[in-house]
Design an enzyme around this catalytic site. Structure first.
Site, short mmCIF file in Angstrom:
data_model
loop_
_atom_site.label_atom_id
_atom_site.label_comp_id
_atom_site.label_asym_id
_atom_site.label_seq_id
_atom_site.Cartn_x
_atom_site.Cartn_y
_atom_site.Cartn_z
N VAL A 46 0.83 -1.20 0.00
CA VAL A 46 0.00 0.00 0.00
C VAL A 46 0.87 1.25 0.00
CG1 VAL A 46 -1.76 1.30 1.28
CG2 VAL A 46 -1.90 -1.20 1.17
N CYS A 47 1.98 1.20 0.71
CA CYS A 47 2.84 2.38 0.89
C CYS A 47 3.26 3.05 -0.42
CB CYS A 47 4.06 2.02 1.74
SG CYS A 47 3.64 1.39 3.38
N PRO A 48 3.74 2.31 -1.43
CA PRO A 48 4.15 3.01 -2.66
C PRO A 48 2.99 3.70 -3.37
CG PRO A 48 4.27 0.63 -2.97
CD PRO A 48 4.02 0.87 -1.51
N GLU A 50 0.49 5.15 -1.90
CA GLU A 50 0.24 6.39 -1.15
C GLU A 50 1.31 7.43 -1.45
OE1 GLU A 50 -1.93 5.47 2.94
OE2 GLU A 50 0.16 4.84 2.90
N LEU A 51 2.57 7.01 -1.46
CA LEU A 51 3.66 7.96 -1.71
C LEU A 51 3.55 8.54 -3.12
CD1 LEU A 51 6.71 6.20 -0.01
CD2 LEU A 51 5.20 7.94 0.94
#
Length: 187
Positions: A46-48, A50-51
């Protein structure tokens, strides 16, 4: 205890930004708005997304005098490697703070102590260093950078217009409210 309306604690951290390593501290945000965008770990799922989403709003946030810092307990070296190998993260132009000692994550009370990872949390800090809003979601729930920009604009509006507040779903240019006894029970 809520961190809303509390002053951030001093910090210093190494970051990867625009192809180089830089050191940032709380002194670098004095007099500016700042977003601290915590996420669990580099090289995840999920993190990439969002970034990348936040990177798409970075130019607009900069025009609003807002600096953005993504933060995880990874090192600035890991951030560099991720930036160079992920198409999504490669779009990031804002500083990616490394927090391997978890000092910043603890300061913002966002650390999962048993895992050494930050929760997925967003904090808006005003030019006085005071936290104006925060959002924390479960690990599997990604955030929306456009909604973050809307909240930044509302926080800036309220700061610049004492005596006015922004109702639900307020967008820039729409009517605000002036709290008073006359409004009680009429909204």
């Amino acid at each position: 205890m809520s961190l809303i309306n509390t002053k951030i604690k001093p910090f210093e951290a190494n970051a990867y930004v625009n192809g180089e390593f830089k050191t940032y501290s709380d002194a670098d945000i004095a007099g500016k708005w700042a977003i601290f965008f915590f996420y669990p770990a580099d090289f995840t799922f999920v993190c990439p997304t969002e970034l990348e989403d936040l990177a798409g709003q970075y130019e607009l946030l900069q025009s609003l005098n807002v600096e953005v810092f993504s933060v995880s307990t990874d090192t600035h070296f890991t951030h560099k490697a991720w930036h160079e190998t992920s198409e999504a993260v490669g779009k990031v132009n804002y500083p990616m703070l490394g927090d391997p000692t978890a000092t910043i994550s603890r300061n913002f009370e966002i650390l999962r102590e048993d895992e050494g990872l930050a929760n997925r949390g967003t904090f808006l800090v005003d030019p006085d260093g005071v936290i104006q809003f925060l959002e924390v979601t479960a690990e599997g729930i990604g955030r929306n950078a456009a909604e973050l920009v809307r909240k930044v604009k509302a926080a800036q509006y309220v700061r610049n217009h004492p005596g006015e507040v922004c109702p639900a779903k307020w967008e820039e240019g729409e009517d605000t409210l002036a709290p008073s006894l006359d409004l009680v029970g009429k909204i």
